[in-house]
Design an enzyme around this catalytic site. Sequence first.
Site, PDB file in Angstrom:
ATOM      1  N   SER A   1       0.937  -1.174   0.175  1.00  0.00           N
ATOM      2  CA  SER A   1       0.054   0.021  -0.034  1.00  0.00           C
ATOM      3  C   SER A   1       1.151   1.240  -0.012  1.00  0.00           C
ATOM      4  O   SER A   1       1.826   1.208  -0.826  1.00  0.00           O
ATOM      5  CB  SER A   1      -0.962  -0.192   1.304  1.00  0.00           C
ATOM      6  OG  SER A   1      -2.017   0.654   1.142  1.00  0.00           O
TER       7      SER A   1
ATOM      8  N   ASP B   1      -8.315  -5.783  -5.983  1.00  0.00           N
ATOM      9  CA  ASP B   1      -7.958  -4.338  -5.147  1.00  0.00           C
ATOM     10  C   ASP B   1      -8.322  -3.025  -6.061  1.00  0.00           C
ATOM     11  O   ASP B   1      -7.479  -2.804  -6.904  1.00  0.00           O
ATOM     12  CB  ASP B   1      -6.406  -4.680  -4.875  1.00  0.00           C
ATOM     13  CG  ASP B   1      -5.975  -3.500  -3.858  1.00  0.00           C
ATOM     14  OD1 ASP B   1      -6.897  -2.740  -3.282  1.00  0.00           O
ATOM     15  OD2 ASP B   1      -4.732  -3.109  -3.819  1.00  0.00           O
TER      16      ASP B   1
ATOM     17  N   HIS C   1      -5.977  -6.323  -1.656  1.00  0.00           N
ATOM     18  CA  HIS C   1      -5.104  -5.444  -1.179  1.00  0.00           C
ATOM     19  C   HIS C   1      -3.743  -6.270  -0.699  1.00  0.00           C
ATOM     20  O   HIS C   1      -3.746  -7.056   0.295  1.00  0.00           O
ATOM     21  CB  HIS C   1      -5.505  -4.439  -0.175  1.00  0.00           C
ATOM     22  CG  HIS C   1      -4.706  -3.280  -0.153  1.00  0.00           C
ATOM     23  ND1 HIS C   1      -4.418  -2.644  -1.263  1.00  0.00           N
ATOM     24  CD2 HIS C   1      -4.521  -2.612   1.010  1.00  0.00           C
ATOM     25  CE1 HIS C   1      -3.670  -1.446  -1.115  1.00  0.00           C
ATOM     26  NE2 HIS C   1      -3.728  -1.618   0.284  1.00  0.00           N
TER      27      HIS C   1
END
Length: 474
Positions: A159, A412, A437
Site C-alpha cells: 500500500s 484491489d 490488497h
Amino acid sequence: SVQNFCVLFIICLVIIIFHDNNIHSSLLFCCFSLLQIDHFGFLEDGTFKQRYLVSDKHWHQSGGPILFYTGNEGDITWFCNNTGFMWEIAEELGAMLVFAEHRYYGESLPFGQESYSDSKHLNYLTSEQALADFAVLIQNMKNMVPGAQNSPVIAVGGSYGGMLAAWFRMKYPSVVVGALASSAPIWQFPGMVPCGAFYKIVTQDFAKSGHNCDANIRKSWKAINNISSTASGLQWLSEVFSLCTSLKNKADAAAFKAWLQETWVNLAMVDYPYEANFLEPLPRWPIQVVCKYLSFDSPVSDYQLLHGVSQAAKVYYNYTGSTSCLNISQTATGSLGALGWFYQACTEMVMPMCTDGVQDMFEADEWNFQAFSDECSAMFGVRPRAEWAGTVYGGKDIASHSNIIFSNGGLDPWSSGGVTVNISASVVSILIPDGAHHLDLRYRNDKDPPSVRAARALELQYFREWIKQAKKVN
Ligand SMILES: *[C@@H]1O[C@H](CO)[C@@H](O)[C@H](O)[C@H]1NC(C)=O
Ligand SMILES: *[C@@H]1O[C@H](CO)[C@@H](O)[C@H](O)[C@H]1NC(C)=O
Ligand SMILES: *[C@@H]1O[C@H](CO)[C@@H](O)[C@H](O)[C@H]1NC(C)=O
Ligand SMILES: *[C@@H]1O[C@H](CO)[C@@H](O)[C@H](O)[C@H]1NC(C)=O
Ligand SMILES: *[C@@H]1O[C@H](CO)[C@@H](O)[C@H](O)[C@H]1NC(C)=O
C-alpha cells in the site's frame, strides 16, 4: 553508533506470532534509532526516536541480506504481524528482518504528544523525510552491526508502504538493491489515471460476488435519502443499523452514507480467500457473504432494501458477534493513523477520486480539488500541492529505474493507480487476478489461489537475483 539508541539489539519486546497453530518467530527486538527531525534543513536540529523491529533469528551474519519493511501510516507491529511473507522467506534467504516505523505513527512521534497539535509540529510529516529516516537507519545499522556492512538490503512494503519501497529504491539506489512494492498506487495522482477507476473496481468486486449485489447497493443511496428525510426515518435507520449514536439531521445522514461507502471500499480491499483479520475480522471471501443480503430480484420497499444493507454492513462490523453498536466514525482497525494520513493527503499525497453512479454503484460525485483544498486549509491550515508527487517521484516516467517489482491484485481497488504493465526488464509488474490488497505479503494459506502462490515464487526469484548481483559488485 553514537547516533544509535539501540546498541547491539536490546530486547524491548518479545513478540510471538501464532499462525495456523505454528509459532512463527521467536524473538523480535524492538529498537529505537535517534534521527534528525528535519533531514533537509539545518535550522531545526532536534532529533526523535524512531521505532524499528528486528529479527535476526535466520540471518547469516556474514553478509546475509536484510529485508527492510518501509513502514506506512500506522503502528509498525501491526504491519509486522500482517507481513507473513517476509517471515516465511527469511529462513531460505538467511535474511535479517527489519520493520521500520514511519515517523508520526505508532510510537515514532517527533514531538511526542505535541506531534499533531498544529501545522508547525506536523510540518515534518512527509514521505521524503520518512525515506531519509529509512536511509539513515540502514546506514547506522551497517556501521554498527557486525557483519551487516556488506548485506544487500531489499525494501518491502504494501500500500503506501509499497509506494515508499518503490520510491526508496528510486531515490536511494545505493542503500537498497531492489524493492517489492505490493499494491502500491504510485500513479493515483492528478492527471495520471482516471479518477473513476478506483470505484469502478470496487463495484466490479460486488458485481461478481453475488446476484444483483452492485445494483442493489446502487439503489440504496436513494432509499437512504428518502427514508432519512423525516425524523422517524432517521430513527428507524439508527435502530436497524444498531448505530451507537442516532442520526439527527441531514448532515448526519450524509456522514452515514460516506461511512457506508467506505465500508464497501474496505471490503473490496480485504476480499481475501480465507478468514482473516486485517481491517476487521472477516469470513473468507467476505463480499460473497455480504452479497447474500443484497440479492433482491424484484423491486422491494426502501425499508426492505435498507434492512438488507444493514445486515450486509454487519458482516463487516460484527463478524465476531461481539459488537454492541456500529460507530459511523470508525471503519477500520485503530492501528491505522487516519489523521496523519489525512494530513499527508492534504499536502503531497493528493489522490483524485470520483464516482458517476453509472460505471460504479455510488452516488455521482465529481473530483473537486478546490473544495478538497478548502477542507484541508480549514482542518490543518495548509493546502495540498497537486503536482508535487509527480514532480518529486517522476510520475509515469520511471523507466530509468531498476530492480522494482510492482505487484497488484485484480480485486484491489488500489490497483487502479498501480503499475500493471512491465516497464523494463527490471521494473516489472506481477498481476494477481484473484488477489485483494497486498495478498502476496500475507502468510501463506491453504486457500491461497494459485496466482498468489506463483507471484510469491516469482518475487523470491527476483530477490535472489538482486542478492546475487549485489554480491558480484562487492
Ligand atoms: C501483533 O501480534 C502480537 C502477537 O500475536 C500481539 O501481541 C500484538 O498485539 C499485535 N500487534 C498489533 C498492533 O496487532
Ligand atoms: C419513501 O419513504 C417513505 C417513508 O418515509 C415510504 O413510505 C415510501 O414507501 C418510500 N418510498 C419508496 C419508493 O420506497
Ligand atoms: C452482533 O452479533 C451478536 C451475535 O449475533 C448480536 O447479539 C449483536 O446484537 C450484534 N450486534 C449488532 C450491533 O448488531
Ligand atoms: C466512535 O468512534 C470515535 C472515533 O474513533 C470515538 O472517538 C468514539 O468514542 C466512538 N463512539 C463510541 C460510542 O464508541
Ligand atoms: C512482466 O514480466 C515478467 C517476466 O517476464 C512476467 O512474469 C510478468 O507476467 C510480466 N507482467 C505483465 C503485467 O505482463
